[in-house]
Motif scaffolding. Structure first.
Motif, PDB file in Angstrom:
ATOM      1  N   LEU A 125       7.635  71.523  62.711  1.00 63.58           N
ATOM      2  CA  LEU A 125       7.828  72.081  61.375  1.00 63.58           C
ATOM      3  C   LEU A 125       6.679  71.697  60.446  1.00 63.58           C
ATOM      4  O   LEU A 125       6.024  70.674  60.650  1.00 63.58           O
ATOM      5  CB  LEU A 125       9.137  71.561  60.779  1.00 63.58           C
ATOM      6  CG  LEU A 125      10.423  71.846  61.545  1.00 63.58           C
ATOM      7  CD1 LEU A 125      11.610  71.217  60.822  1.00 63.58           C
ATOM      8  CD2 LEU A 125      10.634  73.337  61.728  1.00 63.58           C
ATOM      9  N   SER A 126       6.492  72.492  59.406  1.00 67.15           N
ATOM     10  CA  SER A 126       5.506  72.143  58.377  1.00 67.15           C
ATOM     11  C   SER A 126       6.064  70.994  57.543  1.00 67.15           C
ATOM     12  O   SER A 126       7.260  70.673  57.613  1.00 67.15           O
ATOM     13  CB  SER A 126       5.258  73.355  57.487  1.00 67.15           C
ATOM     14  OG  SER A 126       6.377  73.563  56.646  1.00 67.15           O
ATOM     15  N   GLY A 127       5.207  70.393  56.749  1.00 62.58           N
ATOM     16  CA  GLY A 127       5.645  69.290  55.892  1.00 62.58           C
ATOM     17  C   GLY A 127       6.783  69.698  54.967  1.00 62.58           C
ATOM     18  O   GLY A 127       7.777  68.970  54.832  1.00 62.58           O
ATOM     19  N   GLY A 128       6.647  70.850  54.362  1.00 60.46           N
ATOM     20  CA  GLY A 128       7.676  71.316  53.432  1.00 60.46           C
ATOM     21  C   GLY A 128       9.005  71.539  54.133  1.00 60.46           C
ATOM     22  O   GLY A 128      10.072  71.216  53.601  1.00 60.46           O
ATOM     23  N   LEU A 162      21.741  73.530  55.970  1.00 61.18           N
ATOM     24  CA  LEU A 162      20.502  74.193  56.378  1.00 61.18           C
ATOM     25  C   LEU A 162      20.332  75.522  55.664  1.00 61.18           C
ATOM     26  O   LEU A 162      19.223  75.897  55.288  1.00 61.18           O
ATOM     27  CB  LEU A 162      20.485  74.391  57.905  1.00 61.18           C
ATOM     28  CG  LEU A 162      20.087  73.155  58.706  1.00 61.18           C
ATOM     29  CD1 LEU A 162      20.237  73.414  60.198  1.00 61.18           C
ATOM     30  CD2 LEU A 162      18.642  72.751  58.386  1.00 61.18           C
ATOM     31  N   ALA A 163      21.446  76.214  55.455  1.00 62.26           N
ATOM     32  CA  ALA A 163      21.369  77.478  54.722  1.00 62.26           C
ATOM     33  C   ALA A 163      20.929  77.192  53.283  1.00 62.26           C
ATOM     34  O   ALA A 163      20.124  77.930  52.711  1.00 62.26           O
ATOM     35  CB  ALA A 163      22.732  78.167  54.734  1.00 62.26           C
ATOM     36  N   ARG A 164      21.437  76.098  52.745  1.00 58.54           N
ATOM     37  CA  ARG A 164      21.117  75.735  51.371  1.00 58.54           C
ATOM     38  C   ARG A 164      19.633  75.409  51.198  1.00 58.54           C
ATOM     39  O   ARG A 164      19.042  75.710  50.157  1.00 58.54           O
ATOM     40  CB  ARG A 164      21.944  74.519  50.994  1.00 58.54           C
ATOM     41  CG  ARG A 164      22.370  74.543  49.572  1.00 58.54           C
ATOM     42  CD  ARG A 164      23.512  73.603  49.360  1.00 58.54           C
ATOM     43  NE  ARG A 164      23.598  73.281  47.958  1.00 58.54           N
ATOM     44  CZ  ARG A 164      24.359  72.331  47.454  1.00 58.54           C
ATOM     45  NH1 ARG A 164      25.091  71.590  48.268  1.00 58.54           N
ATOM     46  NH2 ARG A 164      24.385  72.103  46.169  1.00 58.54           N
ATOM     47  N   VAL A 165      19.038  74.768  52.217  1.00 52.94           N
ATOM     48  CA  VAL A 165      17.605  74.465  52.120  1.00 52.94           C
ATOM     49  C   VAL A 165      16.766  75.556  52.792  1.00 52.94           C
ATOM     50  O   VAL A 165      15.576  75.383  53.047  1.00 52.94           O
ATOM     51  CB  VAL A 165      17.265  73.069  52.711  1.00 52.94           C
ATOM     52  CG1 VAL A 165      17.989  71.972  51.961  1.00 52.94           C
ATOM     53  CG2 VAL A 165      17.568  72.998  54.207  1.00 52.94           C
ATOM     54  N   ARG A 166      17.432  76.664  53.113  1.00 54.36           N
ATOM     55  CA  ARG A 166      16.782  77.867  53.660  1.00 54.36           C
ATOM     56  C   ARG A 166      16.050  77.606  54.983  1.00 54.36           C
ATOM     57  O   ARG A 166      14.905  77.985  55.166  1.00 54.36           O
ATOM     58  CB  ARG A 166      15.820  78.469  52.631  1.00 54.36           C
ATOM     59  CG  ARG A 166      16.544  78.921  51.371  1.00 54.36           C
ATOM     60  CD  ARG A 166      15.614  79.423  50.308  1.00 54.36           C
ATOM     61  NE  ARG A 166      16.287  79.392  49.022  1.00 54.36           N
ATOM     62  CZ  ARG A 166      16.258  78.354  48.191  1.00 54.36           C
ATOM     63  NH1 ARG A 166      15.581  77.260  48.517  1.00 54.36           N
ATOM     64  NH2 ARG A 166      16.908  78.387  47.046  1.00 54.36           N
ATOM     65  N   LEU A 167      16.749  76.921  55.892  1.00 55.41           N
ATOM     66  CA  LEU A 167      16.148  76.657  57.210  1.00 55.41           C
ATOM     67  C   LEU A 167      17.132  76.978  58.318  1.00 55.41           C
ATOM     68  O   LEU A 167      17.105  76.362  59.380  1.00 55.41           O
ATOM     69  CB  LEU A 167      15.729  75.182  57.311  1.00 55.41           C
ATOM     70  CG  LEU A 167      14.463  74.785  56.551  1.00 55.41           C
ATOM     71  CD1 LEU A 167      14.271  73.275  56.612  1.00 55.41           C
ATOM     72  CD2 LEU A 167      13.232  75.481  57.124  1.00 55.41           C
ATOM     73  N   ASP A 189      17.250  79.173  60.454  1.00 54.65           N
ATOM     74  CA  ASP A 189      16.669  79.597  61.732  1.00 54.65           C
ATOM     75  C   ASP A 189      16.008  78.440  62.473  1.00 54.65           C
ATOM     76  O   ASP A 189      15.477  78.616  63.560  1.00 54.65           O
ATOM     77  CB  ASP A 189      15.655  80.718  61.492  1.00 54.65           C
ATOM     78  CG  ASP A 189      14.606  80.333  60.461  1.00 54.65           C
ATOM     79  OD1 ASP A 189      14.926  79.519  59.556  1.00 54.65           O
ATOM     80  OD2 ASP A 189      13.470  80.830  60.548  1.00 54.65           O
ATOM     81  N   LYS A 190      16.028  77.230  61.912  1.00 56.75           N
ATOM     82  CA  LYS A 190      15.269  76.135  62.519  1.00 56.75           C
ATOM     83  C   LYS A 190      16.151  75.041  63.123  1.00 56.75           C
ATOM     84  O   LYS A 190      15.648  73.963  63.444  1.00 56.75           O
ATOM     85  CB  LYS A 190      14.360  75.480  61.458  1.00 56.75           C
ATOM     86  CG  LYS A 190      13.282  76.403  60.908  1.00 56.75           C
ATOM     87  CD  LYS A 190      12.225  76.671  61.941  1.00 56.75           C
ATOM     88  CE  LYS A 190      11.091  77.499  61.342  1.00 56.75           C
ATOM     89  NZ  LYS A 190      10.184  78.002  62.385  1.00 56.75           N
ATOM     90  N   GLU A 191      17.440  75.292  63.289  1.00 57.85           N
ATOM     91  CA  GLU A 191      18.301  74.180  63.685  1.00 57.85           C
ATOM     92  C   GLU A 191      17.938  73.584  65.033  1.00 57.85           C
ATOM     93  O   GLU A 191      18.186  72.415  65.285  1.00 57.85           O
ATOM     94  CB  GLU A 191      19.781  74.581  63.638  1.00 57.85           C
ATOM     95  CG  GLU A 191      20.192  75.610  64.664  1.00 57.85           C
ATOM     96  CD  GLU A 191      21.707  75.778  64.701  1.00 57.85           C
ATOM     97  OE1 GLU A 191      22.242  76.449  63.807  1.00 57.85           O
ATOM     98  OE2 GLU A 191      22.348  75.242  65.607  1.00 57.85           O
ATOM     99  N   HIS A 192      17.337  74.371  65.921  1.00 59.98           N
ATOM    100  CA  HIS A 192      16.994  73.832  67.241  1.00 59.98           C
ATOM    101  C   HIS A 192      15.559  73.317  67.331  1.00 59.98           C
ATOM    102  O   HIS A 192      15.144  72.815  68.357  1.00 59.98           O
ATOM    103  CB  HIS A 192      17.234  74.887  68.321  1.00 59.98           C
ATOM    104  CG  HIS A 192      18.664  75.306  68.400  1.00 59.98           C
ATOM    105  ND1 HIS A 192      19.676  74.423  68.716  1.00 59.98           N
ATOM    106  CD2 HIS A 192      19.270  76.492  68.141  1.00 59.98           C
ATOM    107  CE1 HIS A 192      20.841  75.061  68.681  1.00 59.98           C
ATOM    108  NE2 HIS A 192      20.614  76.317  68.328  1.00 59.98           N
TER     109      HIS A 192
END
Lengths: 263, 247
Positions: free
Chosen positions: A150-153, A134-139, A141-144
């Motif tokens: 979420l947006s499409g991207g 998740l850090a690698r795809v820069r997300l 803060d969204k794990e929960h």
């Protein structure tokens, strides 16, 4: 991939004379391709030319009537049942145009479900790896969050993390930016660019010409179920003698440019 | 203490024109209380039976394997389309009798009337659950299933981790409706002498001529039970609600 000479790397995927029909419709009419470990191979071409079907042959989601496909030591064309294809699919990640996340699972659960349930990885280890991805795809803060929030991207980046969670030898990207709005295309391409730079073996079906040119070791142009031209990005995009490829690339060119500016 | 409270209640309701005199008879009171607890036990046992049965039937219906889906379909149609009371009579008077005969006498037959009520009502409602779940399973987008296959899930894992959780959310309101029906259907047990609340009440009112009084209690009891079932269903719906998922 520039570290080692391409010819020296082992062949990971080999397709020979693959023919596939859905009912009366001939979709693939003799596909040959080779992908070496660490390669990024892009498949471009008009819609309906069989690009996505090529990807689905490789992980056994569809079964060709003729031809041979090998992935590493596995002869995919000899696998006769869904059960026999499971070990193959564990080794290959795929990212879809429409993300296809599990809508009832949180982002973290979407990523850990395969390692935990299929590979038998312990939960703490799977979660640690998932957070890394998740850090690698820069997300981070969204794990929960759930996919629907979420947006499409963002969903597509979760889908990439989900595909990587099984530590695959090969990742197939099936028009992963086609459903995204131009602003979010860039964030997804940036993630893929990094993965390719890190040596991930990948096959990308894409309409992002600039992107394909930039990251690919080889580009294939498909039309009517055949690969009509193949070569290095430079040769295919700039030195092709095929007028059809010219018109295809230039027809898409203007769109590709506006998208590029979003990067 | 209890006796004086009951006596007070009987006297008070008498002044309102109701006859609850049976409460002061230990024998009748015991039958009646046992009837109420039997109803609660029946419902508590039959609900899980119906849910497990419905899940298995739905899995068979959507398996894509003829040897599973055809028998399941035949069972669902047969069960849905015939009266539960007749099914119960058929199970108890015919099937049960044949089992007794085969085992050499009723004393060797392990199946009680209680068993037959649970089995018949449970499987009857299971057929309705199965249809609700089937609709839910079939509404899962094929792209989601393709993603599950691509990850390396086998057929059962797809069913358990992807199709069922999504189908359950879609089917929950229908399933709760079925459970409300299930609670009411347990009263058919009275036809084969399972001592649930209607059977107990019939025994009492045929002696005391207090049909209205016991009817009121039966109706209130089932209203209460089903209010509880419906509330639990709503609570579960909210608990399972996934943000951003349009079910």
């Amino acid at each position: 991939m520039t570290e080692s000479k391409r010819e020296e790397r082992a062949i990971l995927v080999k397709m020979e004379d693959v023919h596939l029909a859905f009912g009366q419709t001939q979709v693939l009419k003799g596909i040959d391709l080779e992908v070496r470990k660490g390669d990024a191979v892009s498949i471009i071409g008009p819609s309906g030319s069989g690009k996505s079907t090529i990807l689905r042959c490789i992980n056994g989601l569809v079964t060709p009537q003729r031809g041979s496909i090998t992935v590493g030591q596995t002869a995919v064309h000899e696998l006769k049942s869904e059960a026999e294809r499971i070990p193959l699919r564990k080794r290959i990640g795929i990212v879809f145009q429409q993300y296809n996340l599990f809508p009832h699972l949180s982002v973290l659960e979407n990523i850990v479900i395969a390692p935990v349930r299929i590979q038998g990885v312990g939960r703490p280890e799977a979660e640690r790896h998932a957070r890394e991805l998740l850090a690698r795809v820069r997300l981070s803060d969204k794990e929960h969050a759930y996919p629907g929030e979420l947006s499409g991207g963002q969903q597509q980046r979760v889908a990439i993390a989900r595909a990587l969670a099984m530590r695959p030898e090969l990742v197939l990207f099936d028009e992963v930016t086609s459903a995204l709005d131009p602003e979010t295309v860039g964030e997804v391409l940036a993630v893929i660019r990094e993965l390719v730079a890190d040596g991930l073996t990948s096959i990308l079906v894409t309409h992002e010409m600039r992107f394909a040119e930039e990251i690919s070791d080889e580009v294939l142009f498909t039309e009517g179920g055949r690969i009509v031209e193949r070569g290095s990005p430079a040769s295919l995009f700039h030195n092709s003698s095929n007028p059809r490829i010219h018109s295809f690339i230039n027809g898409l060119g203007s769109g590709a440019k506006t998208r590029e500016s979003a990067l | 203490m209890l006796d004086s409270i009951l006596a007070g209640f009987v006297t008070y309701t008498k002044s309102l024109g109701f006859n609850f005199g049976f409460l002061t008879s230990v024998y009748e009171r015991t039958i009646w209380i046992d009837g109420i607890s039997m109803t609660l036990i029946l419902i508590a046992v039959t609900i899980p039976v119906s849910l497990v049965g419905g899940g298995l039937l739905a899995a068979a219906l959507t398996s894509g394997r003829k040897y599973l889906s055809v028998p399941a379909r035949v069972f669902v149609e047969l069960t849905r389309n015939t009266p539960t009371l007749v099914q119960l009579m058929c199970a108890f008077l015919v099937v049960n009798m044949l089992i007794s005969k085969a085992l050499g006498g009723a004393q060797y037959n392990p199946f009680s009337p209680f068993f037959w009520v649970v089995a018949v009502v449970g499987l009857h409602i299971a057929a309705f659950h199965a249809e609700a779940l089937r609709a839910g399973i079939e509404s899962v987008p094929s792209a989601t299933l393709e993603a599950a296959r691509a990850i390396g899930f086998n057929r059962l894992q797809i069913l358990w981790f992807v199709e069922f959780p999504l189908a359950l959310r879609a089917a929950l309101p229908a399933i709760v409706n079925n459970l409300v029906n299930l609670a009411k259907l347990t009263t058919v047990g009275s036809a084969i002498a399972v001592g649930e609340v209607t059977y107990a009440s019939i025994m009492i009112w045929s002696q005391r001529d207090n049909v209205i009084e016991l009817m009121i209690v039966i109706l209130l009891l089932f209203s209460l039970i089903n209010l509880l079932i419906a509330r639990t269903g709503r609570w579960l719906e909210n608990k399972l609600k996934v943000p951003g998922l349009g079910i």
